[in-house]
Structure formats: structure tokens, C-alpha cells
Design a protein around this motif. Structure first.
Motif, PDB file in Angstrom:
ATOM      1  N   THR A 355       0.773  -1.043  -0.023  1.00 15.91           N
ATOM      2  CA  THR A 355      -0.293  -0.026  -0.016  1.00 15.91           C
ATOM      3  C   THR A 355       0.745   1.171  -0.005  1.00 15.91           C
ATOM      4  O   THR A 355       1.618   1.263   0.537  1.00 15.91           O
ATOM      5  N   ASP A 356       0.561   2.214  -0.872  1.00 12.41           N
ATOM      6  CA  ASP A 356       1.325   3.274  -0.910  1.00 12.41           C
ATOM      7  C   ASP A 356       1.303   4.431   0.202  1.00 12.41           C
ATOM      8  O   ASP A 356       2.499   4.762   0.592  1.00 12.41           O
ATOM      9  N   GLU A 357       0.373   4.400   0.741  1.00 13.11           N
ATOM     10  CA  GLU A 357       0.229   5.328   1.849  1.00 13.11           C
ATOM     11  C   GLU A 357      -0.615   4.470   3.066  1.00 13.11           C
ATOM     12  O   GLU A 357      -1.659   4.754   3.254  1.00 13.11           O
ATOM     13  N   PRO A 358       0.095   3.832   3.731  1.00 20.36           N
ATOM     14  CA  PRO A 358      -0.514   2.833   4.771  1.00 20.36           C
ATOM     15  C   PRO A 358      -1.096   3.447   5.816  1.00 20.36           C
ATOM     16  O   PRO A 358      -0.295   4.308   6.268  1.00 20.36           O
ATOM     17  N   LYS A 359      -2.212   3.345   6.473  1.00 25.68           N
ATOM     18  CA  LYS A 359      -2.859   3.963   7.535  1.00 25.68           C
ATOM     19  C   LYS A 359      -3.570   2.893   8.450  1.00 25.68           C
ATOM     20  O   LYS A 359      -4.209   2.112   7.749  1.00 25.68           O
ATOM     21  N   ILE A 360      -3.322   3.249   9.859  1.00 29.49           N
ATOM     22  CA  ILE A 360      -4.151   2.691  10.766  1.00 29.49           C
ATOM     23  C   ILE A 360      -4.777   3.534  11.715  1.00 29.49           C
ATOM     24  O   ILE A 360      -4.294   4.411  12.113  1.00 29.49           O
ATOM     25  N   GLU A 361      -6.156   3.153  11.718  1.00 26.41           N
ATOM     26  CA  GLU A 361      -6.921   3.927  12.460  1.00 26.41           C
ATOM     27  C   GLU A 361      -7.490   3.177  13.739  1.00 26.41           C
ATOM     28  O   GLU A 361      -8.199   2.275  13.583  1.00 26.41           O
ATOM     29  N   ILE A 362      -7.129   3.704  15.100  1.00 26.71           N
ATOM     30  CA  ILE A 362      -7.680   3.160  16.233  1.00 26.71           C
ATOM     31  C   ILE A 362      -8.678   3.935  16.818  1.00 26.71           C
ATOM     32  O   ILE A 362      -8.173   5.031  17.236  1.00 26.71           O
ATOM     33  N   ILE A 363     -10.015   3.441  17.136  1.00 29.69           N
ATOM     34  CA  ILE A 363     -10.707   4.097  17.714  1.00 29.69           C
ATOM     35  C   ILE A 363     -11.470   3.610  18.995  1.00 29.69           C
ATOM     36  O   ILE A 363     -11.860   2.432  18.958  1.00 29.69           O
ATOM     37  N   THR A 364     -11.798   4.300  20.048  1.00 27.55           N
ATOM     38  CA  THR A 364     -12.110   3.331  21.438  1.00 27.55           C
ATOM     39  C   THR A 364     -13.293   4.346  21.837  1.00 27.55           C
ATOM     40  O   THR A 364     -13.260   5.653  21.726  1.00 27.55           O
TER      41      THR A 364
END
Length: 442
Positions: A355-364
Motif C-alpha cells: 500500500t502506497d500510503e498505509p494508514k491504521i486508525e484506532i478508535i475507542t
């Protein structure tokens, strides 16, 4: 209950005679296997079961149940063997009506002989028995699958126990040697370079708590506030001091200060990693059990921060967005929760390699007495076939290289989440793959 007209006529004509009706108590044996029977019974009320006995090994199996509107004694009556093929016992108080071989046929000219009239009964019973046999086969297959899975997990647990024992020894050495090295370094600096102690102590005590996104923003602010800082110095300083003013003594020799903080941070991470490695090994040993050290005040957000600290090398090129809410503490094993987040986040990193611009989003979030943790990534979509299998033991999409997998990570994740009475669900489309975990507040 809706019945075919021919079947309803048979019941109305042949099974309403009070002289051929009787009540039996629960536990009464109505028919005995291989015993005499010349009757066809119809169940008005109650419930009965048929049992087959294998004399050689003395095993008895329940082969059918009959409820109101159903028949039994079909084989011995229509085959005229006058010998019951099963033992039939009343499970509840029941009312039975019957005909026997001496019962005359009614309205032969219109409907034919008794056998012809009772053809719907034979077809109906054949269909009922066939359906029951099919359902029993399905239940048997389910039971076998559970048995195979249990045996597989038992074997895996035994292997894991042996491996974990060896790993525990290695982790114990790493942990103790890390403490020794830390003590030696701190003592040396106190004696020979006391000015360095505040920096290394900060790294050892605090480590790095900021995410990559927070570091980037903090670095921009520091460059704006302190123009003489290089971008690399600003990024490192943002890791060391995530908020507030920078004390003057940091600028006496900024490169040296950052170098000593970096050493302290590495020692902090080594101790943390050794501790979690020991606990995770213990958790792997308990694949078939749930003995863990539970605390009543576990902060889920804190366990997420710990997992991100452990995965720093995997997250170097990943934009991590953390949106934590204020959460109540829960009773849980901190190590188990860290293991959950580490597995999910590590899998996301592996999936986003191309993936070119890898992103992980974590929401609680906290709502309706439940914690909800959502971990999403912008990697490739997971197809439906893989989604159905992804929590199964031994299923993996990692086939080669250093990313090979045993197919246990998400299976263990699901086991841990379920052990808390929680749920885990996966959704994936072209834009986002999302794991949603719900944990009850107990």
C-alpha cells in the motif's frame, strides 16, 4: 397443524374410536424391541421416543421421536411382521389411539383397501424418518468437527508448552541481562558524565508514548518555536518530550541529550518487550485454558499504547491515527489485551506492505455499558471466502518468507475476546478493512 386431506381423513375415520384409545404415563414402555406388535399407533398428545439396542455391545441409541400427530409401529404393522423393530417409551404422559390388523377398511369402494388408504401414512412416516436421519447426520458431523478441533488444539497446546518452556528461559536471560546492562550504564554515567543522567533516566522511565502522527505534528511545532533545530532533531525531541516547553539544559548539547534519551528509550522498550514476551508465552501455553493474572483496573487505552510501543519497527512507514475516548477500567488481563491488539495491528501492517500510503486508525468508545474498539486499515480488501475462515485455527494467508504464519493469531484473538463475553467482527471493502471488538463492563 396443516395435514394433507387424505391423511386427515384417515385420522378422522380410524383414530377417533374411544375403545381404541389409551393414556400412558411418562416412562411407560409401549413397545419392546423384537416384541409382539400388531398395532399402528397415532399420538394424540404427549411425546414418545424409539430406542434401538445392539445386543452385542449393549449400546442403546435413540433413533426417533414421535409427537402429537405422528405415528409409530409403522414397520411391524404394514410389513405384518408383528415384531417391533424398536423399543418405544413415553417421555411424557401421552394419549394414544390405534388400529390393529383386525380393523376393517372403511369405504373400500371409494378409497380402496386398508393398505391403499394408509399409503399417505407410510409416505409421511418415511419422509419424517428420512428428515430425522439427515438431521442426526448433520449433528454427528458437527460433533466430529468439534472433536477434531479439540484434539488438534490439545496437541498444539502440548507442543506450545514445550516451546514456551524453552522461550521462557531465553526471555528470562534477556530480562535479567537488560536490568544488569541498564544498571551498569546508569552507574557509569553518574560517575563519569552526571549531566547525561536526566536524559537517559527520562528515556528509561517514560519511553516513547506518542504515535507517528503526533510526533510529526509536535516536530512541526518545535521547528516553528525553535528555528535552529533540524528536522531530525525536532522529530527526535518530539518523541522524547511529547508536550510542554523544552527545558533550557536540553540545548546545551542537543545531539548528545537526544542520544542519551534514545539509549534510555531503548532500554525501556527492551524491558517492556521482555515482560510482554514472557506473558505472551504464558498465554500461548494456555491455548486450552484461561489462567491469567487479572486486574480490576485495566485501562484499555493503555494496553493499546503498549501494543503500539511493541510494534514500533512495523509501524515506521504507517500513519497511525489514534482516537481514544475516556474509558472506564475493566477487569481483565493486560497482557491478553495487548496480545489482541498486537495480532490485529501486526496483521494490518503485513497486509499493507504494497500500500502506497498505509494508514491504521484506532478508535475507542464507551456506550451502553460496553467498550467498543475499532481498528481499521486501508490495505487491500479481504475477500468473502477468506473472511469466513479468518478466525479458524490453522488458517493463514502468509505462505512464505519472513511473513509466514501458523494461522493461530486471530484464532487466539477470538478466544480471548470471547473469554471476556465480548464479540469480534470483521468488515472489509475496497476502501477499508475494519475489526470491531466489543467488551462488556463487568
Amino acid at each position: 397443524m396443516h395435514r394433507p386431506a387424505a391423511l386427515q381423513r384417515i385420522i378422522d375415520v380410524y383414530f377417533q374410536e374411544t375403545s381404541r384409545t389409551k393414556t400412558v404415563k411418562a416412562g411407560t414402555q409401549v413397545l419392546k424391541q423384537d416384541g409382539f406388535n400388531d398395532r399402528l399407533y397415532w399420538v394424540k398428545t404427549g411425546e414418545l421416543s424409539g430406542y434401538l439396542n445392539a445386543e452385542k455391545n449393549e449400546l442403546t441409541a435413540k433413533v426417533f421421536s414421535v409427537e402429537p400427530g405422528m405415528f409409530f409401529g409403522v414397520h411391524s404393522f404394514f410389513a405384518q411382521t408383528q415384531q417391533a423393530s424398536t423399543t418405544v417409551i413415553a417421555e411424557k404422559d401421552s394419549v394414544l389411539a390405534w388400529i390393529d390388523l383386525a380393523t376393517p377398511a372403511v369405504d373400500v369402494e371409494t378409497f380402496g383397501s386398508l393398505t391403499e388408504q394408509f399409503m399417505p401414512v407410510m409416505v409421511h412416516e418415511l419422509a419424517q424418518r428420512q428428515m430425522l436421519t439427515g438431521l442426526q447426520a448433520i449433528e454427528k458431523e458437527k460433533a466430529l468437527q468439534k472433536l477434531y478441533a479439540a484434539e488438534q488444539m490439545t496437541t498444539l497446546g502440548q507442543l506450545a508448552a514445550g516451546i514456551a518452556h524453552e522461550l521462557n528461559n531465553a526471555v528470562g536471560v534477556l530480562s535479567s541481562k537488560t536490568e544488569i546492562v541498564q544498571g551498569a550504564i546508569c552507574q557509569f554515567l553518574e560517575e563519569n558524565k552526571p549531566n547525561a543522567s536526566p536524559f537517559i533516566d527520562l528515556g528509561i522511565c517514560e519511553g516513547q508514548s506518542s504515535t507517528s502522527a503526533q510526533v510529526r505534528q509536535r516536530a512541526k511545532d518545535l521547528v516553528s518555536q525553535y528555528p535552529l533545530l533540524s528536522r531530525e532533531q525536532a522529530r527526535q525531541l518530539a518523541r522524547a518530550l511529547p508536550q510542554g516547553e523544552v527545558p533550557e539544559y536540553w540545548f546545551d548539547d542537543i545531539d548528545e541529550a537526544l542520544q542519551y534519551w534514545d539509549v534510555g528509550r531503548d532500554l525501556h522498550d527492551m524491558r517492556l518487550a521482555a515482560k510482554h514476551a514472557a506473558n505472551i508465552v504464558r498465554s500461548v501455553k494456555q491455548l486450552g485454558g484461561s489462567d491469567q493474572d487479572y486486574q480490576s483496573d485495566v485501562d484499555v487505552n493503555d494496553t493499546i499504547h503498549k501494543s503500539l510501543a511493541l510494534l514500533q519497527s512495523n509501524l515506521r512507514r504507517v500513519n497511525v491515527i489514534l482516537r481514544p475516548a475516556v474509558l472506564p477500567t475493566i477487569t481483565a488481563s493486560s497482557t491478553e489485551l495487548v496480545q489482541v491488539w498486537v495480532n490485529i495491528i501486526k496483521n494490518a501492517c503485513d497486509a499493507m506492505e504494497q500500500t502506497d500510503e498505509p494508514k491504521i486508525e484506532i478508535i475507542t468508545r464507551y456506550s451502553k455499558n460496553r467498550l467498543m474498539i475499532t481498528i481499521s486499515n486501508n490495505g487491500p480488501m479481504i475477500d468473502e471466502v477468506t473472511r469466513r475462515k479468518i478466525f479458524q485455527p490453522n488458517f493463514t494467508t502468509k505462505k512464505g518468507g519472513l511473513s509466514f504464519g501458523l494461522g493461530l493469531g486471530l484464532s487466539i484473538v477470538q478466544r480471548i475476546v470471547h473469554s471476556y463475553g465480548g464479540t469480534i467482527a470483521l468488515r472489509s471493502d475496497e476502501d477499508k478493512t475494519k475489526f470491531r471488538i466489543k467488551l462488556p463492563i463487568v
